[in-house]
Write a protein that holds these residues in place. Structure first.
Motif, mmCIF file in Angstrom:
data_model
loop_
_atom_site.group_PDB
_atom_site.id
_atom_site.type_symbol
_atom_site.label_atom_id
_atom_site.label_comp_id
_atom_site.label_asym_id
_atom_site.label_seq_id
_atom_site.Cartn_x
_atom_site.Cartn_y
_atom_site.Cartn_z
ATOM 1 N N SER A 199 2.319 10.406 -6.801
ATOM 2 C CA SER A 199 1.757 9.881 -8.048
ATOM 3 C C SER A 199 0.455 10.610 -8.353
ATOM 4 C CB SER A 199 1.497 8.387 -7.924
ATOM 5 O OG SER A 199 2.683 7.731 -7.557
ATOM 6 N N ASP A 209 1.906 14.441 -1.390
ATOM 7 C CA ASP A 209 0.748 15.354 -1.364
ATOM 8 C C ASP A 209 -0.005 15.313 -0.044
ATOM 9 O OD1 ASP A 209 -1.768 13.280 -2.003
ATOM 10 O OD2 ASP A 209 0.110 12.660 -2.926
ATOM 11 N N ARG A 210 0.224 14.266 0.733
ATOM 12 C CA ARG A 210 -0.530 14.126 1.981
ATOM 13 C C ARG A 210 0.055 14.927 3.134
ATOM 14 N NH1 ARG A 210 -1.943 7.802 2.717
ATOM 15 N NH2 ARG A 210 -3.731 7.712 1.311
ATOM 16 N N ASN A 220 0.798 -1.228 0.000
ATOM 17 C CA ASN A 220 0.000 0.000 0.000
ATOM 18 C C ASN A 220 0.835 1.286 0.000
ATOM 19 O OD1 ASN A 220 -2.801 0.568 -0.196
ATOM 20 N ND2 ASN A 220 -2.729 1.512 1.834
ATOM 21 N N HIS A 269 -2.366 -5.888 -2.715
ATOM 22 C CA HIS A 269 -2.988 -6.034 -4.024
ATOM 23 C C HIS A 269 -2.074 -6.746 -5.024
ATOM 24 C CE1 HIS A 269 -5.980 -5.327 -7.025
ATOM 25 N NE2 HIS A 269 -5.008 -4.986 -7.857
ATOM 26 N N PRO A 296 5.285 -7.446 -5.069
ATOM 27 C CA PRO A 296 4.331 -7.508 -3.957
ATOM 28 C C PRO A 296 4.936 -6.762 -2.763
ATOM 29 C CG PRO A 296 5.054 -9.719 -4.635
ATOM 30 C CD PRO A 296 5.905 -8.741 -5.370
ATOM 31 N N GLY A 297 4.097 -6.162 -1.940
ATOM 32 C CA GLY A 297 4.598 -5.475 -0.747
ATOM 33 C C GLY A 297 5.182 -6.472 0.243
ATOM 34 N N SER A 346 -6.708 0.419 -2.993
ATOM 35 C CA SER A 346 -6.584 1.009 -1.661
ATOM 36 C C SER A 346 -6.423 -0.094 -0.612
ATOM 37 C CB SER A 346 -7.809 1.864 -1.352
ATOM 38 O OG SER A 346 -8.963 1.081 -1.488
ATOM 39 N N LYS A 347 -6.664 -1.350 -1.048
ATOM 40 C CA LYS A 347 -6.493 -2.465 -0.104
ATOM 41 C C LYS A 347 -5.059 -2.986 -0.149
ATOM 42 C CE LYS A 347 -9.220 -6.041 -0.100
ATOM 43 N NZ LYS A 347 -10.224 -6.844 -0.864
ATOM 44 N N PRO A 348 -4.356 -3.038 0.990
ATOM 45 C CA PRO A 348 -2.980 -3.540 0.988
ATOM 46 C C PRO A 348 -2.932 -4.988 0.488
ATOM 47 C CG PRO A 348 -3.536 -2.604 3.130
ATOM 48 C CD PRO A 348 -4.803 -2.656 2.337
ATOM 49 N N LYS A 401 3.699 1.565 -4.798
ATOM 50 C CA LYS A 401 4.634 1.066 -5.818
ATOM 51 C C LYS A 401 3.974 1.031 -7.208
ATOM 52 C CE LYS A 401 4.990 -2.754 -3.410
ATOM 53 N NZ LYS A 401 4.246 -2.315 -2.217
ATOM 54 N N SER A 402 2.811 0.396 -7.265
ATOM 55 C CA SER A 402 2.151 0.240 -8.562
ATOM 56 C C SER A 402 1.714 1.597 -9.120
ATOM 57 C CB SER A 402 0.957 -0.705 -8.428
ATOM 58 O OG SER A 402 1.390 -1.964 -7.910
ATOM 59 N N LYS A 437 3.638 9.601 -1.707
ATOM 60 C CA LYS A 437 2.423 10.295 -1.236
ATOM 61 C C LYS A 437 2.746 11.643 -0.590
ATOM 62 C CE LYS A 437 0.295 5.744 -0.544
ATOM 63 N NZ LYS A 437 -0.674 4.917 0.168
HETATM 64 P P1 GTP Z 1 0.555 -3.406 -2.877
HETATM 65 O O1 GTP Z 1 0.442 -3.825 -4.307
HETATM 66 O O2 GTP Z 1 -0.592 -3.827 -2.058
HETATM 67 O O3 GTP Z 1 1.858 -3.779 -2.270
HETATM 68 O O4 GTP Z 1 0.471 -1.786 -2.837
HETATM 69 P P2 GTP Z 1 1.257 -0.715 -3.711
HETATM 70 O O5 GTP Z 1 2.498 -0.339 -3.011
HETATM 71 O O6 GTP Z 1 1.394 -1.157 -5.124
HETATM 72 O O7 GTP Z 1 0.265 0.541 -3.632
HETATM 73 P P3 GTP Z 1 -0.733 1.108 -4.744
HETATM 74 O O8 GTP Z 1 0.019 1.776 -5.838
HETATM 75 O O9 GTP Z 1 -1.701 0.056 -5.131
HETATM 76 O O10 GTP Z 1 -1.439 2.273 -3.909
HETATM 77 C C1 GTP Z 1 -2.059 2.039 -2.680
HETATM 78 C C2 GTP Z 1 -3.045 3.148 -2.379
HETATM 79 O O11 GTP Z 1 -2.355 4.387 -2.197
HETATM 80 C C3 GTP Z 1 -4.047 3.401 -3.504
HETATM 81 O O12 GTP Z 1 -5.298 3.703 -2.918
HETATM 82 C C4 GTP Z 1 -3.489 4.603 -4.220
HETATM 83 O O13 GTP Z 1 -4.473 5.376 -4.877
HETATM 84 C C5 GTP Z 1 -2.855 5.385 -3.079
HETATM 85 N N1 GTP Z 1 -1.735 6.217 -3.552
HETATM 86 C C6 GTP Z 1 -0.685 5.799 -4.282
HETATM 87 N N2 GTP Z 1 0.155 6.820 -4.552
HETATM 88 C C7 GTP Z 1 -0.400 7.921 -3.984
HETATM 89 C C8 GTP Z 1 -0.010 9.293 -3.912
HETATM 90 O O14 GTP Z 1 1.016 9.739 -4.441
HETATM 91 N N3 GTP Z 1 -0.814 10.125 -3.204
HETATM 92 C C9 GTP Z 1 -1.950 9.688 -2.583
HETATM 93 N N4 GTP Z 1 -2.671 10.591 -1.897
HETATM 94 N N5 GTP Z 1 -2.352 8.406 -2.640
HETATM 95 C C10 GTP Z 1 -1.603 7.535 -3.332
#
Ligand code: GTP
Ligand code: MG
Length: 194
Positions: free
Chosen positions: A175, A141-142, A34, A59, A78-79, A55-57, A37-38, A139
């Motif tokens: 992103s 922006d947060r 979460n 994925h 994968p995370g 949005s679900k860890p 990465k993707s 992230k």
């Molecule tokens: P896994 O595949 O579960 O390991 O997660 P991941 O690391 O690939 O994360 P993913 O890209 O699926 O994003 C997880 C959540 O974070 C999603 O709801 C995205 O929309 C949110 N997210 C990703 N990047 C950003 C960002 O730059 N800003 C914000 N506000 N949310 C983000």
């Protein structure tokens, strides 16, 4: 600009399914579930939906390989939190230690949470294998600018203490707003000596 068009190559659920070692420079993205990465790969190649996000860890469950022509290969993982440590270890650690064209590993960290044990564990592994890695804070922006700067300074101070193969420039990206993506693209181009 060659970060597009990008195409999907292959998914791998175990080491034997990983695409053949080519001469194409490769960079891989690791980090907790979460962390983004993707989403970051979609942002880098400017194609929402190339990689599925959620949005679900937990994925992304496979290693997914993407390529940008014959110039560069990007690997989504994968995370750490998703697969058990052994499973993560089995496939990903063998990949990291054996991949000849792997030029750098990007370790994604959430600045509002800081470095976690799982991050420092992977850094130790990469240090002991002499593999170059670079930390990217996601992230952005947060957080307010001030909170982001404080968090970044704390993370940098921790890295200075012992991260041997860490490229000494911590980058920040969003992103969502696309902030920092050009700097990361430039770093990847340099890491791949493209
Ligand atoms: P896994 O595949 O579960 O390991 O997660 P991941 O690391 O690939 O994360 P993913 O890209 O699926 O994003 C997880 C959540 O974070 C999603 O709801 C995205 O929309 C949110 N997210 C990703 N990047 C950003 C960002 O730059 N800003 C914000 N506000 N949310 C983000
Ligand atoms: Mg993912």
């Amino acid at each position: 600009f060659f970060f597009s068009p990008a195409e999907f190559v292959k998914s791998a659920t175990d080491f034997s399914m990983i695409p053949e070692n080519t001469m194409i420079p490769e960079v891989a993205f690791v980090g907790r579930s979460n962390i983004g990465k993707s989403s970051l790969i979609n942002g880098l190649v400017n194609r929402n939906g190339l990689v599925k996000t959620s949005s679900k860890p937990g994925h992304t469950r496979m290693m997914n390989f993407f390529k940008l022509g014959d110039k560069l290969s990007l690997v989504d993982m994968p995370g750490y939190g998703w697969r058990s440590r052994d499973e993560w270890g089995g496939m990903i650690i063998s990949y990291l230690q054996n991949r000849k064209n792997l030029r750098r590993i990007y370790i994604l960290v959430d600045p509002s949470h800081g470095l976690k044990e799982s991050d420092t564990q992977i850094m130790k592994l990469l240090d002991s294998s002499g593999l170059s890695y670079q930390v990217v804070l996601t992230k952005m922006d947060r957080l307010s600018k001030t909170k982001y700067s404080t968090a970044k300074a704390e993370i940098e101070a921790e890295l200075v203490k012992g991260a041997i193969c860490c490229f000494p420039l911590v980058l920040g990206v969003s992103s969502k707003t696309k902030d920092g993506l050009d700097e990361l693209r430039a770093a990847i181009v340099k890491a791949g000596q493209l």
